[in-house]
Scaffold this motif. Structure first.
Motif, PDB file in Angstrom:
ATOM      1  N   GLN A 414       1.005  -1.388  -0.034  1.00 27.62           N
ATOM      2  CA  GLN A 414      -0.016   0.058   0.020  1.00 27.62           C
ATOM      3  C   GLN A 414       0.799   1.093  -0.008  1.00 27.62           C
ATOM      4  N   LYS A 438      -1.356  -7.415  -4.273  1.00 22.36           N
ATOM      5  CA  LYS A 438      -2.036  -6.266  -4.916  1.00 22.36           C
ATOM      6  C   LYS A 438      -1.127  -5.363  -4.511  1.00 22.36           C
ATOM      7  N   ASP A 440      -0.993  -1.198  -4.639  1.00 23.52           N
ATOM      8  CA  ASP A 440      -1.879  -0.198  -4.314  1.00 23.52           C
ATOM      9  C   ASP A 440      -1.141   1.213  -4.181  1.00 23.52           C
ATOM     10  N   THR A 471      -3.881  -7.934  -8.304  1.00 24.29           N
ATOM     11  CA  THR A 471      -4.650  -6.410  -8.641  1.00 24.29           C
ATOM     12  C   THR A 471      -3.676  -5.246  -8.532  1.00 24.29           C
ATOM     13  N   TYR A 473      -3.648  -1.266  -8.387  1.00 26.01           N
ATOM     14  CA  TYR A 473      -4.869  -0.290  -8.280  1.00 26.01           C
ATOM     15  C   TYR A 473      -4.440   1.103  -7.992  1.00 26.01           C
ATOM     16  N   SER A 474      -4.893   2.170  -8.849  1.00 24.37           N
ATOM     17  CA  SER A 474      -4.522   3.443  -8.759  1.00 24.37           C
ATOM     18  C   SER A 474      -3.288   4.005  -9.055  1.00 24.37           C
ATOM     19  N   ASP A 494      -6.879  -8.082 -12.155  1.00 28.78           N
ATOM     20  CA  ASP A 494      -7.702  -6.945 -11.697  1.00 28.78           C
ATOM     21  C   ASP A 494      -6.860  -5.751 -11.854  1.00 28.78           C
ATOM     22  N   ASN A 496      -7.376  -1.534 -12.067  1.00 28.21           N
ATOM     23  CA  ASN A 496      -8.319  -0.369 -11.741  1.00 28.21           C
ATOM     24  C   ASN A 496      -7.662   0.817 -11.746  1.00 28.21           C
ATOM     25  N   CYS A 498      -5.768   2.649 -13.777  1.00 22.46           N
ATOM     26  CA  CYS A 498      -4.427   3.033 -14.019  1.00 22.46           C
ATOM     27  C   CYS A 498      -4.899   4.045 -15.388  1.00 22.46           C
TER      28      CYS A 498
END
Length: 824
Positions: A414, A438, A440, A471, A473-474, A494, A496, A498
């Motif tokens: 994260q 993931k 993030d 995943t 993300y962002s 997954d 998302n 981008c």
């Protein structure tokens, strides 16, 4: 009892005392066990390889004698069969002659039969099995948590040359499952592993029998505390400090677990000294929402190996003394939403194997020194922070993950916006046990990096090829990771938010990918780049294992195949997509992709959902082809979509296997198509918020449009202002079970022929203010179980129980006993 009039109570019991206590008028059924042949068939499957009997007639005779002792109880048959699997004939004979001989043939002896299977367990499995007595019947066990609790109690015996207690514990679960002591509840299909399991009631009774008073599920509201308890759990809350203290003072507890999450723990917060009573405890679970950890916790509980304080929003930080728990193996802090920091000396917990901090949204950074936790196998969240962030003890660097190559399971990295590229550095590449990742970046402003720095950063984050779920993300990087094309074991991807990605690395040959979601990729023009038409004609199928595809809010996406260079005037994306297909795709959702004009074929798709202006690709397909391969489609939904009558005329005849059809906010839909006649297998039709739709516009006197819907069971009309009367053709549907008419403000009346619906069980009429009475025909709905009338003032008044003008029309129906008949 809370049941309505007419309700029935079904009691199942193995106790004759319960039977005697029931009403004398109750109907009693004595359930018999399996027949002799069915019992033998089940035993064969468990006791012989491939379920085939041996050619040895003597062995079969012994086996049949053993089966008789099981009294037709499937669990006993499975358990004994598993016990004898692969054993020799003399062992079968010894089991029959010396162990089964003293057991009664009746059902009362079943527990003794099961006890024989327990007696044959290795000693380490006996301890593990007895531990299940801590939990109530029907409890769903998380496999990893059970293994961690076994480890805390020392039940798992390490093997020579191996320190992987979790792997050994997994084999224990498998062994108990194979012997029918446990029943699988949920399997992770991707990993082909058991996630959760349950225990048969008879096996739970056996666990209670063999453990005696050592393991107890405590009810603080009943009885006194038994001396000699070593492992205690509770599923009820006690406000009595005396009862809790008495439990702790008369025993040397090794386990103390709260099995439910409670909202208050006043007695613990007000009496921190009670924690000192846990001094011998090895597993402690205190799942209270307001439990405040006493500062001296670590110094008082030196033997603690398992600590679960998850789901506690009152925890903002942990006391420094927690790092004195040098034997701690598992620390569960999941869903402590206000936890901001971890102890700066966390590195002292050298025996820590599992640190669960998922859903700790307020965590600001990781402490330094995590690379010293060489036994760590679970770390499901790592929060990156600026290295100059001022906190006591300093900020941990993602570099420290490089030393933790035993990490497995899943992890979220994260705040990657703070990660700085370091050449020739790989944080994840050696973690072969890691399966779910993931990445993030979070939504905040991100520093703009050069192309070379972006490439280095992606290399820093390259995972091991064993990864199965990813995943991203962002991420505000302009480039996507080149290594994505090489993730041959990836099952789920997954991507998302981008928003700068114009292109993706090639996904076409990812052999294992089953689920793909692309969301909010605003700059993406196509998914796969292709250099010429011939290449698409000869290339392998798109994503050969893909089963589920979601495309959400990719507003610049034009097609699956495309070119990064401008296309020739006589070329278009449609050409490139017409030569390829998804051979295994079953489900697809396309939301708000207005420029999408072409897609590969999907001959086996079963569910298709089109949201917002995402219909152009389907229109294009219909314009160039007289055949649309949707013959296996079972569910189709149009939502906020410009679907028109003419399109349905062409499309619906191809959907002969369709079972569910949904139109939701289709503003250009003015009439249903005659193509509805092709939907002979349709079971559910849901029409919602279509303000221009007149569902009766093509309704002829013969009801042709509706008569063909011979299997329709569920019909919904919601917010259709042009619905004045129900279409005449509906009366010919003889299979209807549920009819819902809501917020149809201009509906004037319900037809007399509504009584033709002999199979109708549920009728819901709400917010149709112009309805003033029920038709007489409603009295013929003898199967009606639920009648709901709401926000229809005049009609509600007429249907008042006992006194309403229309009450006599429905008083004799089954629904008259339901409280939901009028008032909402």
């Amino acid at each position: 009892m809370g049941g309505s009039r007419g309700s029935k109570i079904l009691i199942t019991t193995r106790s004759s005392l319960v039977v005697e206590a029931t009403d004398a008028k109750s109907i009693k059924f004595n359930l018999r066990g399996l027949s002799a042949e069915k019992s033998w068939d089940l035993f064969k499957k468990m006791a012989f390889k491939d379920g085939e009997t041996s050619s040895d007639s003597v062995l079969e005779e012994i086996g049949r004698d053993i089966v008789k002792k099981c009294a037709g109880v499937p669990l006993a048959i499975k358990t004994i069969g598993s016990l004898l699997y692969t054993t020799k004939k003399n062992e079968w004979l010894n089991f029959k002659e010396y162990e089964l001989s003293n057991i009664d043939d009746s059902g009362e002896g079943i527990m003794e039969v099961l006890k024989l299977s327990y007696d044959h367990l290795p000693s380490h499995l006996k301890h593990c099995f007895a531990y299940f007595a801590l939990f109530p019947k029907d409890y769903v066990f998380d496999k990893q948590t059970i293994i961690q609790l076994w480890m805390a109690q020392g039940f798992i015996e390490s093997r020579e040359g191996s320190n992987d207690l979790e792997e050994i514990g997994d084999s224990y679960v498998w062994n108990l499952q194979c012997r029918s002591f446990l029943e699988v509840e949920v399997i992770d299909d991707d990993a082909d592993e058991v996630n959760t399991f349950k225990m048969h009631d008879l096996m739970h009774d056996l666990a209670l029998k063999v453990t005696g008073d050592e393991c107890k599920l405590i009810d603080f509201n009943e009885g006194s505390i038994i001396r000699g308890i070593r492992h205690a759990s509770f599923a009820s809350q006690s406000s009595s400090l005396q009862k809790v203290t008495s439990l702790l003072e008369v025993t040397n507890l090794r386990t103390f677990l709260s099995l439910k999450k409670w909202s208050t723990s006043n007695f613990l917060n007000e009496h921190h000294e009670i924690i000192s009573k846990f001094r011998h405890c090895r597993a402690l679970g205190l799942r209270y929402e307001d439990f405040q950890i006493p500062p001296s916790l670590g110094s008082q509980l030196k033997h603690l190996r398992f600590l679960d304080i998850s789901g506690n929003p009152s925890i903002q930080n942990l006391p420094d003394s927690i790092t004195d728990l040098v034997n701690l193996q598992t620390l569960k802090l999941s869903d402590c939403k206000n936890l901001t920091t971890l102890p700066r000396d966390l590195k002292k917990l050298v025996n820590l194997r599992h640190l669960l901090i998922d859903w700790c949204h307020s965590l600001s950074h990781m402490p330094c020194g995590l690379n010293h936790l060489s036994n760590l196998q679970t770390l499901n969240l790592y929060v990156v922070q600026k290295m100059d962030h001022k906190v006591p003890g300093g900020v941990g660097s993602l570099d420290e993950l490089s030393a933790l190559n035993r990490l497995g399971g899943s992890i979220v990295l994260q705040n990657l916006k703070f990660l700085q590229p370091v050449p020739n550095k790989g944080h994840l590449q050696e973690k072969e046990r890691l399966h779910c990742l993931k990445l993030d970046w979070r939504m905040e402003q991100q520093d703009c990096k050069s192309d070379s720095d972006e490439l280095i950063l992606w290399e820093n984050l390259r995972p091991h090829l064993n990864l199965t779920s990813l995943t991203i993300y962002s991420c505000k990087n302009r480039s996507s990771p080149s290594w994505l094309s090489s993730m041959v074991n990836l099952i789920e991807l997954d991507v998302n938010i981008c928003t700068e990605w114009k292109y993706l690395p090639s996904l076409r040959e990812l052999p294992s990918l089953r689920r793909l979601t692309l969301s909010n990729l605003y700059a993406l023009e196509f998914v796969e780049e292709i250099s010429d038409l011939e290449q698409s004609d000869t290339s392998p199928p798109c994503l050969p294992s893909l089963e589920k595809l979601n495309l959400y809010f990719c507003r610049n996406l034009k097609g699956w195949w495309g070119r990064s260079q401008p296309m020739e005037p006589d070329q278009d994306h449609q050409q490139y997509n017409s030569y390829s297909s998804f051979p295994k795709l079953l489900s697809m959702k396309i939301w708000d992709c207005p420029d999408l004009n072409s897609m590969p074929l999907f001959p086996h798709i079963e569910s298709l959902e089109i949201f917002a202006h995402s219909i152009k690709w389907l229109q294009q397909r219909m314009a160039v082809s007289t055949f649309i391969p949707l013959y296996k489609l079972e569910r189709l939904q149009f939502e906020v979509s410009p679907v028109e009558h003419s399109m349905l005329e062409t499309l619906l005849p191809f959907l002969r296997n369709l079972k569910t059809l949904v139109f939701d906010y289709c503003p250009e839909l003015r009439s249903l198509s005659c193509g509805m006649q092709s939907l002979s297998l349709l079971q559910s039709l849901n029409i919602r918020r279509c303000e221009e739709l007149d569902v009766s516009s093509h309704d002829d006197e013969h009801g042709t449009q509706w008569r063909s819907l011979a299997k329709l069971r569920y019909l919904t009309f919601y917010r259709l202002p042009k619905l004045v009367v129900l279409p005449q053709g509906i009366q010919h549907i003889t299979t209807l079970e549920s009819l819902n008419v809501s917020q149809c403000e201009n509906l004037m009346s319900l037809p007399e022929w509504i009584g033709n619906f002999s199979t109708l069980q549920n009728l819901d009429v709400s917010d149709c203010s112009k309805l003033t009475c029920l038709p007489d025909g409603i009295s013929r709905l003898t199967s009606l179980k639920t009648l709901r009338i709401a926000e229809c003032p005049v009609l509600q008044e007429r249907c008042q129980r006992e006194c309403g003008a229309d009450w006599e029309k429905i008083a004799h129906l089954p629904c008259s006993r339901e409280e939901t008949i009028v008032q909402w």
